[in-house]
Design an enzyme around this catalytic site. Structure first.
Site, PDB file in Angstrom:
ATOM      1  N   HIS A 320       0.833  -1.215   0.000  1.00 40.01           N
ATOM      2  CA  HIS A 320       0.000   0.000   0.000  1.00 40.01           C
ATOM      3  C   HIS A 320       0.863   1.258   0.000  1.00 40.01           C
ATOM      4  O   HIS A 320       2.098   1.201   0.136  1.00 40.01           O
ATOM      5  CB  HIS A 320      -0.927   0.010   1.214  1.00 40.01           C
ATOM      6  CG  HIS A 320      -0.220  -0.012   2.547  1.00 40.01           C
ATOM      7  ND1 HIS A 320       0.446   1.071   3.071  1.00 40.01           N
ATOM      8  CD2 HIS A 320      -0.097  -1.005   3.473  1.00 40.01           C
ATOM      9  CE1 HIS A 320       0.947   0.764   4.253  1.00 40.01           C
ATOM     10  NE2 HIS A 320       0.635  -0.504   4.523  1.00 40.01           N
ATOM     11  N   CYS A 338       3.837  -4.451   6.508  1.00 43.27           N
ATOM     12  CA  CYS A 338       3.375  -4.303   5.132  1.00 43.27           C
ATOM     13  C   CYS A 338       4.490  -3.803   4.213  1.00 43.27           C
ATOM     14  O   CYS A 338       5.542  -3.367   4.674  1.00 43.27           O
ATOM     15  CB  CYS A 338       2.193  -3.341   5.069  1.00 43.27           C
ATOM     16  SG  CYS A 338       0.722  -3.940   5.935  1.00 43.27           S
TER      17      CYS A 338
END
Length: 393
Positions: A320, A338
């Site tokens: 992301h 992430c």
């Protein structure tokens, strides 16, 4: 007329009525399980028997039809849902057996024809199921997905009769792709079975699944399946996202050629914030979402609205946009697990990847390998190991 003449006439009348009644009984059905007839006479109703009868017949049994005399020519078994049970006549013509089993809570009508042109009918209804099992299929019908997307079936209730269920799951492809089913416990705790190709799909492959489960008992605690399922999907272009955890780069490959190479920062090594290594499959493109650290067991470390969010695992690993971490892009892994990129780079990757694309994550800065049930991590098993997960051996 004398008394004796009147008696003789009355007797003849009664006998004639009795004969008429006998013919009527012969021509009519004897009930749900049988039809009586004068076998061997052209056009006469044959005498048949059906193993299931009444209003509370046992579900989960094949329908068997037998003929007393002569040979069966054809048998039709229709259900109240508008379906039909196919079957085969035995070699000696004396019996017919359905290929599939009778489903619970269903009414069936049977019509049998013999080799003399006669026909007979019967009917029965199976008892209602105590519990119904349902399932969820991925990918969705008429979708296009990436080359790593497996077929995945998650069941509402436990499946003890795994082999019986797996036998009813038929995968067909446009190019005879080799693959195998594998059972596991889903991340949610439910029973799950996936069909994975031996290698990544070839682009353009057409895939169909027919789950002919109506009438299958999933076993103790699971209940009955009372309908069939199906899905059809197409494999899109060949794309692989290669994530180098040690060198902090994400490279999107298409048909074996690099089309984008961007700096990124993955999870901080040495603890729970580290990223996973191995192959994950892009599960969904979720856009802008609220990410909260308590949902992944990291306390109150963060609570952010995050753009260009691409889910990789059920445990909460995404790729992301992470503009707050820009000082570390291409230099160090400093995220909470992430793969973070700039707004511009994340938006470009988001636009071009497709659900089902593999993210191949390599490097030492990881906390372990993606598990088979953590999203679609089955690509981290060898083909031989994957095949052992089939209930059919």
């Amino acid at each position: 007329m004398s008394r004796s003449s009147r008696t003789r006439n009355r007797t003849r009348t009664l006998l004639a009525g009795t004969a008429t009644l006998a013919v009527a009984l012969t021509a009519c059905s004897a009930g749900g399980a049988e039809e009586a007839g004068a076998a061997g006479r052209p056009g006469a109703a044959p005498q048949i028997s059906v193993n299931l009868h009444g209003k509370h017949a046992k579900a989960g049994e094949p329908v068997r039809v037998k003929i007393a005399d002569g040979r069966l020519n054809d048998v039709t078994v229709s259900d109240s849902k508008g379906g039909r049970l196919d079957g085969k006549v035995s070699g000696d013509g004396k019996s017919w057996t359905s290929d599939r089993k009778a489903a619970p809570g269903t009414s069936y009508s049977v019509r049998a024809e013999d080799d003399h042109g006669g026909s007979a009918k019967a009917a029965f209804t199976t008892g209602a199921p105590d519990r119904v099992n349902k399932l969820n299929l991925v990918p969705g019908n008429k979708t296009t997905v990436g080359v790593a997307q497996p077929l995945s079936v998650v069941f509402d209730h436990p499946v003890k009769n795994k082999a019986a269920v797996e036998k009813r799951l038929k995968v067909t492809t446009s190019n005879a792709t080799e693959g195998s089913w594998g059972w596991m416990q889903d991340y949610s705790g439910k029973d799950r079975v996936d069909w994975r190709p031996k290698e990544y799909w070839k682009p353009g492959t057409k895939v169909s699944l027919k789950a002919d489960l109506d009438g299958v008992d999933s076993g103790t605690g699971g209940g009955w399946f009372v309908r069939d399922y199906a899905t059809h999907f197409t494999i899109g272009e060949q794309q692989v996202a290669k994530v180098d955890l040690d060198n902090h780069r994400l490279k999107l490959m298409r048909d074996g050629q690099p089309v984008k190479d961007v700096p990124m920062s993955a999870g901080t090594p040495g603890g729970d914030k580290a990223s996973w290594r191995g192959t994950a499959v892009l599960m969904s493109k979720e856009g802008t979402i609220n990410m909260r650290s308590e949902t992944v067991g990291l306390g109150d470390a963060y609570d952010k609205m995050v753009d260009s969010s691409m889910r990789l695992t059920w445990s909460g690993m995404y790729a992301h946009a992470a503009p707050w971490n820009k000082a570390w892009f291409g230099k160090a892994n400093k995220s909470s697990g992430c793969v973070g990129m700039s707004d511009k780079d994340a938006a470009w990757i988001y636009r071009h990847v497709q659900v089902g694309d593999p993210f191949e994550m390599t490097g030492d800065d990881a906390k372990g390998t993606v598990a088979a049930n953590n999203g679609f991590g089955e690509w981290n098993l060898s083909w031989a190991d994957w095949q052992t997960k089939s209930a059919l051996g």
